[in-house]
Scaffold this motif. Structure first.
Motif, PDB file in Angstrom:
ATOM      1  N   LEU A  45       0.820  -1.215   0.000  1.00 14.79           N
ATOM      2  CA  LEU A  45       0.000   0.000   0.000  1.00 14.79           C
ATOM      3  C   LEU A  45       0.853   1.263   0.000  1.00 14.79           C
ATOM      4  O   LEU A  45       1.992   1.268   0.478  1.00 14.79           O
ATOM      5  CB  LEU A  45      -0.920   0.012   1.230  1.00 14.79           C
ATOM      6  N   ASN A  46       0.274   2.338  -0.515  1.00 11.54           N
ATOM      7  CA  ASN A  46       0.853   3.674  -0.401  1.00 11.54           C
ATOM      8  C   ASN A  46       0.106   4.418   0.705  1.00 11.54           C
ATOM      9  O   ASN A  46      -1.078   4.176   0.925  1.00 11.54           O
ATOM     10  CB  ASN A  46       0.728   4.431  -1.723  1.00 11.54           C
ATOM     11  N   TYR A  47       0.783   5.357   1.370  1.00  7.48           N
ATOM     12  CA  TYR A  47       0.199   5.977   2.550  1.00  7.48           C
ATOM     13  C   TYR A  47       0.280   7.501   2.515  1.00  7.48           C
ATOM     14  O   TYR A  47       1.251   8.079   1.995  1.00  7.48           O
ATOM     15  CB  TYR A  47       0.914   5.496   3.817  1.00  7.48           C
ATOM     16  N   VAL A  48      -0.756   8.116   3.095  1.00  6.27           N
ATOM     17  CA  VAL A  48      -0.759   9.541   3.398  1.00  6.27           C
ATOM     18  C   VAL A  48      -0.815   9.661   4.910  1.00  6.27           C
ATOM     19  O   VAL A  48      -1.811   9.273   5.541  1.00  6.27           O
ATOM     20  CB  VAL A  48      -1.969  10.258   2.766  1.00  6.27           C
ATOM     21  N   ILE A 122       3.193  21.914  -2.574  1.00  2.00           N
ATOM     22  CA  ILE A 122       3.220  21.980  -4.038  1.00  2.00           C
ATOM     23  C   ILE A 122       1.789  21.952  -4.563  1.00  2.00           C
ATOM     24  O   ILE A 122       1.086  20.949  -4.396  1.00  2.00           O
ATOM     25  CB  ILE A 122       3.999  20.784  -4.638  1.00  2.00           C
ATOM     26  N   ALA A 123       1.347  23.014  -5.184  1.00  2.00           N
ATOM     27  CA  ALA A 123      -0.003  23.060  -5.734  1.00  2.00           C
ATOM     28  C   ALA A 123      -0.152  21.987  -6.817  1.00  2.00           C
ATOM     29  O   ALA A 123       0.676  21.874  -7.715  1.00  2.00           O
ATOM     30  CB  ALA A 123      -0.284  24.438  -6.325  1.00  2.00           C
ATOM     31  N   GLY A 124      -1.219  21.186  -6.690  1.00  2.00           N
ATOM     32  CA  GLY A 124      -1.485  20.144  -7.674  1.00  2.00           C
ATOM     33  C   GLY A 124      -0.670  18.881  -7.481  1.00  2.00           C
ATOM     34  O   GLY A 124      -0.642  18.004  -8.350  1.00  2.00           O
ATOM     35  N   TRP A 125      -0.025  18.743  -6.325  1.00  2.00           N
ATOM     36  CA  TRP A 125       0.870  17.618  -6.045  1.00  2.00           C
ATOM     37  C   TRP A 125       0.197  16.257  -6.242  1.00  2.00           C
ATOM     38  O   TRP A 125       0.839  15.268  -6.581  1.00  2.00           O
ATOM     39  CB  TRP A 125       1.379  17.710  -4.604  1.00  2.00           C
ATOM     40  N   GLU A 126      -1.147  16.212  -6.031  1.00  2.00           N
ATOM     41  CA  GLU A 126      -1.834  14.924  -6.093  1.00  2.00           C
ATOM     42  C   GLU A 126      -1.747  14.278  -7.473  1.00  2.00           C
ATOM     43  O   GLU A 126      -1.823  13.047  -7.612  1.00  2.00           O
ATOM     44  CB  GLU A 126      -3.290  15.065  -5.641  1.00  2.00           C
ATOM     45  N   LYS A 127      -1.590  15.090  -8.516  1.00  2.00           N
ATOM     46  CA  LYS A 127      -1.452  14.533  -9.863  1.00  2.00           C
ATOM     47  C   LYS A 127      -0.159  13.728  -9.988  1.00  2.00           C
ATOM     48  O   LYS A 127      -0.129  12.641 -10.574  1.00  2.00           O
ATOM     49  CB  LYS A 127      -1.490  15.654 -10.908  1.00  2.00           C
ATOM     50  N   PHE A 128       0.906  14.270  -9.425  1.00  2.00           N
ATOM     51  CA  PHE A 128       2.191  13.569  -9.443  1.00  2.00           C
ATOM     52  C   PHE A 128       2.126  12.317  -8.568  1.00  2.00           C
ATOM     53  O   PHE A 128       2.597  11.239  -8.963  1.00  2.00           O
ATOM     54  CB  PHE A 128       3.291  14.512  -8.953  1.00  2.00           C
ATOM     55  N   ALA A 129       1.504  12.454  -7.387  1.00  2.00           N
ATOM     56  CA  ALA A 129       1.398  11.311  -6.479  1.00  2.00           C
ATOM     57  C   ALA A 129       0.594  10.182  -7.100  1.00  2.00           C
ATOM     58  O   ALA A 129       0.937   8.996  -6.960  1.00  2.00           O
ATOM     59  CB  ALA A 129       0.761  11.754  -5.164  1.00  2.00           C
ATOM     60  N   ARG A 130      -0.459  10.535  -7.815  1.00  2.45           N
ATOM     61  CA  ARG A 130      -1.274   9.503  -8.456  1.00  2.45           C
ATOM     62  C   ARG A 130      -0.495   8.837  -9.595  1.00  2.45           C
ATOM     63  O   ARG A 130      -0.589   7.621  -9.787  1.00  2.45           O
ATOM     64  CB  ARG A 130      -2.575  10.101  -8.985  1.00  2.45           C
ATOM     65  N   ARG A 131       0.270   9.623 -10.342  1.00  2.00           N
ATOM     66  CA  ARG A 131       1.066   9.030 -11.429  1.00  2.00           C
ATOM     67  C   ARG A 131       2.068   8.017 -10.873  1.00  2.00           C
ATOM     68  O   ARG A 131       2.245   6.938 -11.445  1.00  2.00           O
ATOM     69  CB  ARG A 131       1.804  10.134 -12.206  1.00  2.00           C
ATOM     70  N   GLY A 136       3.130   1.957 -10.189  1.00  2.00           N
ATOM     71  CA  GLY A 136       3.530   0.882  -9.286  1.00  2.00           C
ATOM     72  C   GLY A 136       4.634   1.242  -8.312  1.00  2.00           C
ATOM     73  O   GLY A 136       5.243   0.352  -7.698  1.00  2.00           O
ATOM     74  N   GLU A 137       4.903   2.541  -8.139  1.00  3.08           N
ATOM     75  CA  GLU A 137       5.923   2.958  -7.183  1.00  3.08           C
ATOM     76  C   GLU A 137       5.392   2.866  -5.744  1.00  3.08           C
ATOM     77  O   GLU A 137       4.180   2.871  -5.522  1.00  3.08           O
ATOM     78  CB  GLU A 137       6.371   4.398  -7.478  1.00  3.08           C
ATOM     79  N   SER A 138       6.302   2.816  -4.781  1.00  7.44           N
ATOM     80  CA  SER A 138       5.938   2.841  -3.366  1.00  7.44           C
ATOM     81  C   SER A 138       6.105   4.267  -2.861  1.00  7.44           C
ATOM     82  O   SER A 138       7.197   4.841  -2.958  1.00  7.44           O
ATOM     83  CB  SER A 138       6.835   1.891  -2.569  1.00  7.44           C
ATOM     84  N   VAL A 139       5.017   4.829  -2.317  1.00  7.96           N
ATOM     85  CA  VAL A 139       5.014   6.250  -1.966  1.00  7.96           C
ATOM     86  C   VAL A 139       4.442   6.457  -0.566  1.00  7.96           C
ATOM     87  O   VAL A 139       3.420   5.865  -0.208  1.00  7.96           O
ATOM     88  CB  VAL A 139       4.184   7.079  -2.980  1.00  7.96           C
ATOM     89  N   TYR A 140       5.109   7.336   0.214  1.00  5.26           N
ATOM     90  CA  TYR A 140       4.654   7.701   1.548  1.00  5.26           C
ATOM     91  C   TYR A 140       4.667   9.229   1.634  1.00  5.26           C
ATOM     92  O   TYR A 140       5.703   9.859   1.379  1.00  5.26           O
ATOM     93  CB  TYR A 140       5.568   7.114   2.620  1.00  5.26           C
ATOM     94  N   LEU A 141       3.541   9.812   1.998  1.00 10.65           N
ATOM     95  CA  LEU A 141       3.385  11.264   2.020  1.00 10.65           C
ATOM     96  C   LEU A 141       3.009  11.724   3.420  1.00 10.65           C
ATOM     97  O   LEU A 141       2.325  11.008   4.157  1.00 10.65           O
ATOM     98  CB  LEU A 141       2.281  11.703   1.053  1.00 10.65           C
ATOM     99  N   THR A 142       3.413  12.930   3.787  1.00 13.22           N
ATOM    100  CA  THR A 142       2.946  13.509   5.045  1.00 13.22           C
ATOM    101  C   THR A 142       2.422  14.914   4.801  1.00 13.22           C
ATOM    102  O   THR A 142       2.793  15.586   3.834  1.00 13.22           O
ATOM    103  CB  THR A 142       4.051  13.620   6.117  1.00 13.22           C
ATOM    104  N   GLY A 159      -8.102   6.238  -4.929  1.00  8.84           N
ATOM    105  CA  GLY A 159      -8.133   5.081  -4.045  1.00  8.84           C
ATOM    106  C   GLY A 159      -6.816   4.342  -3.954  1.00  8.84           C
ATOM    107  O   GLY A 159      -6.764   3.196  -3.503  1.00  8.84           O
ATOM    108  N   ARG A 160      -5.736   4.982  -4.381  1.00  8.66           N
ATOM    109  CA  ARG A 160      -4.437   4.311  -4.412  1.00  8.66           C
ATOM    110  C   ARG A 160      -3.604   4.583  -3.166  1.00  8.66           C
ATOM    111  O   ARG A 160      -2.460   4.130  -3.073  1.00  8.66           O
ATOM    112  CB  ARG A 160      -3.673   4.719  -5.665  1.00  8.66           C
ATOM    113  N   TYR A 161      -4.156   5.335  -2.223  1.00  8.88           N
ATOM    114  CA  TYR A 161      -3.439   5.658  -0.990  1.00  8.88           C
ATOM    115  C   TYR A 161      -4.351   5.406   0.216  1.00  8.88           C
ATOM    116  O   TYR A 161      -5.563   5.580   0.133  1.00  8.88           O
ATOM    117  CB  TYR A 161      -2.993   7.129  -0.969  1.00  8.88           C
TER     118      TYR A 161
END
Length: 434
Positions: A45-48, A122-131, A136-142, A159-161
């Motif tokens: 899973l990816n996490y926020v 970063i304005a619009g960051w969610e577009k990059f995070a979704r990409r 299939g990358e592993s991503v952790y955001l705070t 629904g990817r986080y």
């Protein structure tokens, strides 16, 4: 030449800057000694990670990185950590995000693990995070604001986080940080029990923000954190002009902890001092404080939906910050701390009970565990009638309740009345409950 144009001129060097920051982050994370916390991550899973400033979100990222390296044979070169509050990334925008991938691949072409702190800058960051997630990358955001990193953003991320709320230290984590044993046998040891009780008193007054534990001047530290949350996460982020109004509002809410309070009452109190404030502004200000994870609320389980929304009980997410508003209000701090523990476990499934028809008035109700809880600094002749009487009346009229508890500062007993048993539980034991 403005900052953005200057950054474009140096665009060719941006991947090099990012690579340098990533290497710096790897070095720093390696050297940090981290206190284990009660959080678990699924590899798939990816996490926020969201929560109050300085509650430990970044440290959880660091611990995740260390675990990936130590337990899953990930190489440090695969750890891509960036903090978007770093002044060296001022002016960084969505269009620059692909440079992160270029920089990461300069260091290794193996699978990357992306850890981004305060990415909402970063304005619009969610577009990059979704990409990244789509690839299939592993991503952790705070982040420190639910308005931009809450449930809504998770939906926008497709629904990817998964959102994970990070609270200040729980009491067990607090004891671990202070190196005080707190297993069942340790609690029975006289000397150790005394240390646990003393720690509970300190935790009651100064809360669980991790960095405050080792500090002598805790109050000044907590004041700086509160001012940072107030100014950065509430005033500046929401472009509030009437700073005095929201300051007074938060003070009024601190005064009402343990009581239900309506928007109308808060509006009336603030309006008497600041004539320009509106009722809608009061509602917005409260939402902003909740978005910054400074406050949370509980609702009346017995009330109709409209009444639930308009007359909640408010609590602060950290006792140390609440105590900045007080001189000597230990009973309010006690109830707030009980609320914190229950809220961290049950979130929106925590309520209070109040019925004008039956006269029942219960501080906390947890449907999931069928538990009703009263809070009293001590149970004397006066408080016993109120606290015990309300619990007995509830049990007689509400079949869903099976467990009856009164949390006190230090008293422990079992009260049996009719066929009902009420557990009188000292604070430290309640805080140690799983």
């Amino acid at each position: 030449m403005n900052e953005r144009d200057y950054l474009h001129k140096l665009l060719d060097s941006l991947p090099d800057l990012l690579a340098a920051l990533i290497l710096e982050g790897q070095k720093n994370i390696k050297s940090i000694a981290i206190i284990p916390r009660d959080y678990h991550f699924e590899d798939s899973l990816n996490y926020v990670l969201v929560g109050l400033r300085r509650a430990g979100k970044s440290t959880l990222l660091f611990k995740r990185a260390q675990d990936l390296v130590d337990k899953q044979n990930v190489d440090w070169s695969q750890i891509v950590y960036l903090n978007f509050e770093d002044e060296r990334l001022d002016g960084f925008q969505l269009a620059d995000c692909n440079n992160i991938l270029i920089a990461a691949n300069q260091l290794t072409t193996k699978k990357h693990y992306f850890l981004f702190d305060e990415i909402q800058n970063i304005a619009g960051w969610e577009k990059f995070a979704r990409r990244l997630a789509d690839q299939g990358e592993s991503v952790y955001l705070t982040g420190s604001n639910s308005k931009v990193l809450g449930h809504d953003i998770v939906l926008r991320l497709g629904g990817r986080y998964m959102t994970k709320y990070v609270a200040p230290f729980s009491f067990t984590e607090y004891l671990t940080a202070k190196k005080i044993p707190h297993d069942k046998l340790s609690v029975l040891d006289t000397v150790n029990n005394g240390q646990i009780r003393a720690a509970a008193n300190e935790y009651l007054c100064y809360g669980g923000l991790p960095e405050s534990i080792i500090l002598t001047d805790k109050r000044n530290y907590l004041t700086s954190i509160y001012q940072n949350v107030f100014l950065a996460d509430i005033i500046v982020r929401n472009k509030i002009r009437n700073e005095k109004a929201i300051s007074l509002l938060l003070r009024k809410i601190a005064d009402t902890v343990i009581h239900q309070v309506s928007y109308a009452t808060l509006y009336k109190n603030i309006k008497n001092m600041i004539s320009t404030v509106s009722r809608n502004s009061i509602i917005d200000y409260i939402d902003y404080a909740k978005d910054a994870y400074l406050l949370f609320s509980t609702k009346n389980y017995f009330a109709k939906f409209s009444e639930r929304e308009s007359s909640p009980k408010y609590y602060f997410t950290d006792n140390g910050i609440l105590n900045l508003f007080y001189l000597d209000k230990l009973p309010a701090l006690l109830e707030n701390l009980v609320a914190i523990k229950l809220h961290n476990k049950y979130q929106e499934n925590l309520f209070y009970l109040k019925s004008q028809k039956t006269g029942i008035d219960i501080d906390f109700y947890v449907p999931a565990s069928k538990t009703a809880i009263q809070v009293a600094w001590e149970v004397n002749d006066t408080s016993k009638e109120r606290e015990v009487g309300n619990l007995i009346k509830l049990a007689d009229n509400f079949d869903e309740v099976e467990n009856l508890i009164i949390v006190t500062h230090g008293e422990e007993a079992e009260i049996q009345q009719e066929d009902k048993i009420i557990q009188l539980m000292p604070l430290y034991k309640f805080l140690l409950m799983r």
